[in-house]
Design a protein around this motif. Structure first.
Motif, mmCIF file in Angstrom:
data_model
loop_
_atom_site.group_PDB
_atom_site.id
_atom_site.type_symbol
_atom_site.label_atom_id
_atom_site.label_comp_id
_atom_site.label_asym_id
_atom_site.label_seq_id
_atom_site.Cartn_x
_atom_site.Cartn_y
_atom_site.Cartn_z
ATOM 1 N N TYR A 1 0.714 -1.034 0.293
ATOM 2 C CA TYR A 1 -0.041 -0.352 -0.036
ATOM 3 C C TYR A 1 0.882 1.272 0.099
ATOM 4 O O TYR A 1 2.133 1.949 1.174
ATOM 5 N N PRO A 2 0.786 2.242 -1.283
ATOM 6 C CA PRO A 2 1.878 3.205 -1.274
ATOM 7 C C PRO A 2 1.474 4.495 -0.279
ATOM 8 O O PRO A 2 0.986 5.483 -1.142
ATOM 9 N N TRP A 3 1.668 4.222 0.828
ATOM 10 C CA TRP A 3 1.000 5.272 1.727
ATOM 11 C C TRP A 3 1.902 6.407 2.589
ATOM 12 O O TRP A 3 1.521 6.442 3.788
ATOM 13 N N SER A 4 3.414 5.804 1.799
ATOM 14 C CA SER A 4 4.475 6.570 2.667
ATOM 15 C C SER A 4 4.694 8.712 2.547
ATOM 16 O O SER A 4 4.972 8.885 3.109
ATOM 17 N N ASN A 5 4.261 8.916 1.786
ATOM 18 C CA ASN A 5 3.569 9.938 1.556
ATOM 19 C C ASN A 5 2.379 10.568 1.921
ATOM 20 O O ASN A 5 2.062 11.811 1.867
ATOM 21 N N GLY A 6 1.509 10.077 2.267
ATOM 22 C CA GLY A 6 0.253 10.516 2.633
ATOM 23 C C GLY A 6 -0.902 9.700 1.177
ATOM 24 O O GLY A 6 -0.389 8.723 1.097
ATOM 25 N N LEU A 7 -1.856 10.233 0.993
ATOM 26 C CA LEU A 7 -3.110 9.437 0.921
ATOM 27 C C LEU A 7 -3.413 10.135 -0.327
ATOM 28 O O LEU A 7 -4.710 10.167 -1.066
ATOM 29 N N LYS A 8 -3.728 11.640 -0.874
ATOM 30 C CA LYS A 8 -3.837 11.971 -2.026
ATOM 31 C C LYS A 8 -3.124 11.616 -3.143
ATOM 32 O O LYS A 8 -2.218 10.513 -3.124
ATOM 33 N N ALA A 9 -3.662 11.133 -4.323
ATOM 34 C CA ALA A 9 -3.141 10.144 -5.080
ATOM 35 C C ALA A 9 -1.580 10.863 -6.045
ATOM 36 O O ALA A 9 -0.757 9.946 -6.554
ATOM 37 N N GLU A 10 -1.285 12.643 -6.097
ATOM 38 C CA GLU A 10 0.016 12.553 -5.639
ATOM 39 C C GLU A 10 0.696 12.176 -5.357
ATOM 40 O O GLU A 10 2.505 11.732 -5.206
ATOM 41 N N GLU B 1 -8.764 5.930 -0.520
ATOM 42 C CA GLU B 1 -8.055 7.539 -0.057
ATOM 43 C C GLU B 1 -8.756 8.396 -1.060
ATOM 44 O O GLU B 1 -8.600 9.765 -0.397
ATOM 45 N N LEU B 2 -9.722 8.106 -1.271
ATOM 46 C CA LEU B 2 -10.240 9.465 -2.652
ATOM 47 C C LEU B 2 -11.146 9.670 -1.032
ATOM 48 O O LEU B 2 -11.374 11.238 -0.465
ATOM 49 N N TRP B 3 -12.485 9.040 -0.022
ATOM 50 C CA TRP B 3 -12.796 9.447 0.887
ATOM 51 C C TRP B 3 -11.809 10.765 2.144
ATOM 52 O O TRP B 3 -12.277 11.294 2.755
ATOM 53 N N SER B 4 -10.623 9.895 2.237
ATOM 54 C CA SER B 4 -10.084 10.742 3.039
ATOM 55 C C SER B 4 -9.840 11.831 2.602
ATOM 56 O O SER B 4 -9.805 13.049 3.511
ATOM 57 N N GLN B 5 -10.445 12.442 1.165
ATOM 58 C CA GLN B 5 -9.738 13.911 0.885
ATOM 59 C C GLN B 5 -10.889 14.027 1.002
ATOM 60 O O GLN B 5 -11.327 15.269 0.246
ATOM 61 N N GLY B 6 -12.058 13.878 1.077
ATOM 62 C CA GLY B 6 -13.517 15.130 1.328
ATOM 63 C C GLY B 6 -14.299 14.897 2.996
ATOM 64 O O GLY B 6 -14.435 15.099 3.798
ATOM 65 N N ILE B 7 -15.769 15.302 2.206
ATOM 66 C CA ILE B 7 -16.589 15.952 3.363
ATOM 67 C C ILE B 7 -16.537 15.330 4.400
ATOM 68 O O ILE B 7 -17.012 15.393 5.783
ATOM 69 N N HIS B 8 -16.938 14.096 4.062
ATOM 70 C CA HIS B 8 -18.429 13.316 5.006
ATOM 71 C C HIS B 8 -16.365 13.195 6.381
ATOM 72 O O HIS B 8 -16.740 12.643 7.104
ATOM 73 N N ALA B 9 -15.563 12.004 5.691
ATOM 74 C CA ALA B 9 -14.274 12.027 6.088
ATOM 75 C C ALA B 9 -13.910 13.369 7.055
ATOM 76 O O ALA B 9 -13.558 12.183 8.103
#
Length: 508
Positions: free
Chosen positions: A305-314, A352-360
């Motif tokens: 899981y590539p989460w070393s830098n965060g959860l955004k696409a970039e 990852e996308l949910w993590s960027q949203g208003i519900h999260a």
């Protein structure tokens, strides 16, 4: 009647109304308290004891019939405009032919269908042409089967421990699970699937007793998200356990994960462990985030899981760009058949996308919408009929949104419709880019000239794939989805323009 009497009568009437209202309120409160006390006084009758090898959900259902009955409904066939369950999943390749060009050179260009309910997650994988016609890695079973007992068995065997059914059923043994996971992560699909059948499965015998049998493979079920002793929710997937620990160690902003922030402020003497530190509300998303994520699951390295830098696409893209299979062997998922560019393949990054949203950000978990609470009698429970909230708007949405169903559905339709339009425009830009690169190659462009164009191609395709593969069609974070697709279009057009500069015919 005098004015004084009229005033007195008015006050008496008002007092009567207030008293009646207060009485109704008190009675309602007492009834609610009584119901809750009755619920608390009715303990779960554990008809069958389950343990850490109980991968078959049926024995669990003997003790938890409401949850089991709703879990079985994941086999029901319902349809929503943007995904859902179907009698036979329709082909996305037929509906969106541009996907064949996006995945040219990858197994998804052969067979790619709409997702169905959890009941089908293993059987659909077993019959897809991506498995029957192409050699796949067994790491795919990390999320499609109740595989933790198999990981544990293999991990114990590597330690020289006799992995009897009794020993396997005693405890989760995270260390052994991770060891087994690492041992089989690069084996092929058939090998790992065969290992599933070797692992004892505690099933009901003919006399109703529980005995370990060779029960074959089951799709994800109760044991994957619940501790069989306490029924507390938990995460069992090694990929997630390691990935969330990497995320905790990063500097990424995670306002929706308070336990991660608290761990960062601690002495960090031990890695972040979601089963020990996460709040219950966080766990109601983590159990979904075990699998509804981006990951690498081929056979050139351990599932990651590539989460070393965060959860955004970039952030995920950056980790892949910094990863190597070996010296001078940069990471990639597949070589694009039309252009020869090494590109990344997004899986299904819902978490990852949910993590960027208003519900999260508002503290709403995945389970709140996809497994909302129901009530039967005095018993309140989370439905295990995991499905689109649009099929259950009353419980999934109106608990928080005091808005008519039609209005809520219209809002979702607007978001998903706009996202779909952006996906289509990004797909058109991608196909134009591919045509331009092919023309440049045919015109004799050198690899040195093509290198910056290949970088743009990889960035454009990663972003288009990221949102088109994510199953909410932008709803989990609509502005973020639009941003990512806008970048995809921009990168495609930049690559197209640069390719035209290398094509004499285009310059004329």
């Amino acid at each position: 009647m005098s004015d004084t009497n009229k005033t007195s009568f008015g006050w008496m009437a008002l007092l009567t109304l207030i008293t009646a209202g207060a009485t109704v309120g008190v009675v309602a409160l007492l009834v609610s308290i009584f119901e809750k006390k009755q619920e608390a006084r009715t303990p779960v009758l554990r008809v069958v004891e389950v343990n850490e090898v109980s991968t078959d959900p049926e024995p669990w259902g003997r003790s938890y019939p409401l949850q089991y009955e709703t879990y079985l409904k994941t086999a029901d066939n319902e349809y929503t405009d943007y995904g859902g369950n179907h009698a036979m999943p329709p082909s996305k390749l037929e509906e969106h032919p541009w996907l064949k060009r996006l995945y040219a050179g990858y197994a998804f260009s052969i067979d790619y269908r709409e997702a169905r309910g959890h009941a089908y997650m293993l059987s659909d994988q077993e019959v897809t042409k991506r498995v029957t016609e192409v050699q796949q890695a067994g790491a795919c079973l990390h999320c499609h089967a109740s595989i933790a007992p198999t990981y544990r068995r293999i991990g114990l065997e590597q330690q020289g421990i006799d992995a009897t059914a009794e020993r396997l059923g005693e405890a989760f043994d995270q260390e052994a699970v991770i060891a087994g996971f690492e041992a089989v992560s690069q084996k092929n699909y058939e090998e790992v699937h065969a290992e599933l059948a070797k692992t004892p499965d505690q099933m009901l015998g003919t006399d109703g007793a529980t005995d370990p049998h060779m029960g074959g493979a089951h799709p994800v079920s109760c044991i994957d998200c619940h501790d069989p002793k306490t029924m507390q929710i938990r995460v069992t997937r090694p990929g997630f356990i390691e990935g969330i620990a990497k995320l905790a160690e990063s500097d990424a902003d995670v306002p929706h994960l308070p336990s991660v922030r608290e761990w960062r402020d601690s002495d960090r003497s031990q890695p972040y462990d979601p089963n020990r530190l996460a709040t219950r509300q966080e766990m109601r998303s983590f159990v979904c985030g075990q699998c509804h994520v981006e990951y690498y699951c081929a056979n050139k390295m351990t599932l990651t899981y590539p989460w070393s830098n965060g959860l955004k696409a970039e952030d995920l893209e950056q980790e892949w760009e910094e990863t190597e299979f070996g010296p001078d062997d940069p990471f990639y998922d597949y070589v694009h058949k039309e252009t020869g560019t090494k590109v990344f393949k997004a899986q299904h990054p819902e978490f990852e996308l949910w993590s960027q949203g208003i519900h999260a950000r508002a503290g709403v978990s995945c389970s709140d919408c996809h497994m909302p609470y129901e009530k039967q009698g005095a018993t309140k429970f989370s439905t295990h009929w995991v499905r689109s909230p649009m099929l259950n708007i009353n419980r999934a949405c109106q608990t928080c949104h005091n808005v008519p169903e039609a209005e809520l559905k219209a809002r979702v339709d607007t978001i998903q419709g706009r996202t779909t339009q952006l996906i289509d425009r990004a797909a058109e830009a991608m196909t134009d880019m591919l045509d331009a690169i092919i023309a440049a190659q045919e015109a004799g462009a050198t690899e040195e000239q093509l290198a910056p164009i290949r970088d743009l191609q990889r960035k454009a395709m990663w972003r288009l794939d990221y949102i088109s593969s994510e199953n909410s069609k932008g709803f989990h974070a609509d502005q973020e989805a639009a941003r990512i697709l806008a970048e995809s279009i921009d990168f495609s057009r930049q690559a197209q323009a640069k390719a035209y500069q290398l094509t004499p015919q285009a310059a004329e």
